[in-house]
Every structure is written in structure tokens, then in C-alpha cells.
Design a protein around this motif. Structure first.
Motif, short mmCIF file in Angstrom:
data_model
loop_
_atom_site.label_atom_id
_atom_site.label_comp_id
_atom_site.label_asym_id
_atom_site.label_seq_id
_atom_site.Cartn_x
_atom_site.Cartn_y
_atom_site.Cartn_z
N GLN A 74 -57.43 3.50 3.73
CA GLN A 74 -58.19 3.87 2.28
C GLN A 74 -57.31 3.22 1.13
O GLN A 74 -58.00 2.52 0.42
CB GLN A 74 -58.35 5.39 1.98
N ARG A 75 -55.98 3.35 1.35
CA ARG A 75 -54.95 2.93 0.33
C ARG A 75 -55.24 1.13 0.19
O ARG A 75 -55.30 0.69 -0.74
CB ARG A 75 -53.58 3.19 0.23
N ASP A 76 -55.11 0.62 1.33
CA ASP A 76 -55.01 -0.88 1.39
C ASP A 76 -56.46 -1.34 1.06
O ASP A 76 -56.36 -2.50 0.51
CB ASP A 76 -54.58 -1.18 2.75
N MET A 77 -57.40 -0.89 1.49
CA MET A 77 -58.68 -1.19 1.10
C MET A 77 -58.95 -1.09 -0.25
O MET A 77 -59.76 -2.13 -0.85
CB MET A 77 -59.68 -0.42 1.88
N ALA A 78 -58.65 -0.12 -0.95
CA ALA A 78 -58.68 0.06 -2.53
C ALA A 78 -58.06 -1.06 -3.08
O ALA A 78 -58.58 -1.81 -4.16
CB ALA A 78 -58.38 1.43 -2.96
N ILE A 79 -56.73 -1.34 -2.60
CA ILE A 79 -56.04 -2.25 -3.40
C ILE A 79 -56.66 -3.67 -3.14
O ILE A 79 -56.83 -4.65 -4.17
CB ILE A 79 -54.61 -2.40 -2.80
N ILE A 80 -57.32 -3.95 -2.12
CA ILE A 80 -57.93 -5.17 -1.95
C ILE A 80 -59.36 -5.25 -2.56
O ILE A 80 -59.47 -6.50 -3.21
CB ILE A 80 -58.21 -5.51 -0.13
N ALA A 81 -60.07 -4.18 -2.61
CA ALA A 81 -61.22 -4.22 -3.66
C ALA A 81 -60.94 -4.26 -4.90
O ALA A 81 -61.74 -5.19 -5.53
CB ALA A 81 -62.10 -2.92 -3.19
N SER A 82 -59.80 -3.92 -5.25
CA SER A 82 -59.58 -3.85 -6.92
C SER A 82 -59.14 -5.34 -7.29
O SER A 82 -59.22 -5.79 -8.45
CB SER A 82 -58.62 -3.04 -7.18
N GLY A 83 -58.89 -6.11 -6.42
CA GLY A 83 -58.65 -7.45 -6.62
C GLY A 83 -57.20 -7.61 -7.06
O GLY A 83 -56.74 -8.58 -7.61
N GLU A 84 -56.51 -6.67 -6.90
CA GLU A 84 -55.01 -6.50 -7.58
C GLU A 84 -54.09 -6.81 -6.40
O GLU A 84 -52.83 -6.52 -6.43
CB GLU A 84 -54.77 -5.18 -8.27
N ALA A 85 -54.54 -7.30 -5.21
CA ALA A 85 -53.67 -7.40 -4.18
C ALA A 85 -52.63 -8.37 -4.54
O ALA A 85 -51.22 -8.27 -3.88
CB ALA A 85 -54.32 -7.86 -3.23
N GLN A 86 -52.68 -9.39 -5.50
CA GLN A 86 -51.62 -10.22 -5.70
C GLN A 86 -50.71 -9.57 -6.61
O GLN A 86 -49.39 -9.89 -6.38
CB GLN A 86 -52.14 -11.38 -6.46
N ASN A 87 -51.04 -8.46 -7.29
CA ASN A 87 -49.92 -7.76 -8.31
C ASN A 87 -49.26 -6.62 -7.66
O ASN A 87 -48.60 -6.03 -8.09
CB ASN A 87 -50.53 -7.36 -9.43
#
Length: 94
Positions: A74-87
């Protein structure tokens, strides 16, 4: 043949059986620890499929592993979905 949670990673232990080495080696991020004489995989978005693969091959998965995998997914999918994976900070299980 056990799968346990250890800190921020998943610990895989089993007595040496040649048929199991390819099963564990094939898991994304799998690493062998000579010091602990066990295998580790990261607790990340790929862990759910890895844990299911281990269970299908006869490993006993402790309940807290399933709970931790769900939270990590859930944590990783939320990061990916938020578009903030780069940061996002890099979290290593090593």
C-alpha cells in the motif's frame, strides 16, 4: 522452511535442499547472508508475489509477514500513484 519478518526485510530459512535454491534465487532482490546463513528479500511492492511463490513451494509464512507485505504494498503503490516516486527517499532493506 520458514518465512519471517526481520526488521524491514523478509528472512527466508531452510535446510539445504537443491530444489529450493532456484525458487529463492528467482525472487526479486533476493540476497544470501553468509553471516546468518539465510536468504533475505526486500519488503516492497514485489514482496506479495514473492511470499505467495514461497508458500506455493511449501514454505511456512508467519502471519506478521502477510500484514507487513500488505502495508509495504500500500505504501509503495501510494508513492507511485502520487507521482512523487522521483522525490521519495530510497529505503533499502540491506
Amino acid at each position: 522452511m520458514n518465512v519471517k519478518l526481520e526488521k524491514n526485510r523478509i528472512k527466508i530459512t531452510f535446510k539445504s535442499q537443491p530444489r529450493l535454491f532456484p525458487v529463492v534465487r528467482s525472487l526479486p532482490g533476493s540476497m544470501f547472508s553468509r553471516e546468518s546463513m539465510c536468504w533475505y528479500i526486500p519488503l516492497d511492492v514485489l514482496a506479495a508475489s514473492s511470499v505467495a511463490h514461497l508458500a506455493a513451494n511449501g514454505f511456512t509464512v508467519e502471519p506478521e509477514v502477510h500484514a507487513a507485505v500488505e502495508v509495504a504494498e500500500q505504501r509503495d503503490m501510494a508513492i507511485i500513484a502520487s507521482g512523487e516516486a522521483q522525490n521519495a527517499p530510497f529505503l533499502s532493506s540491506l
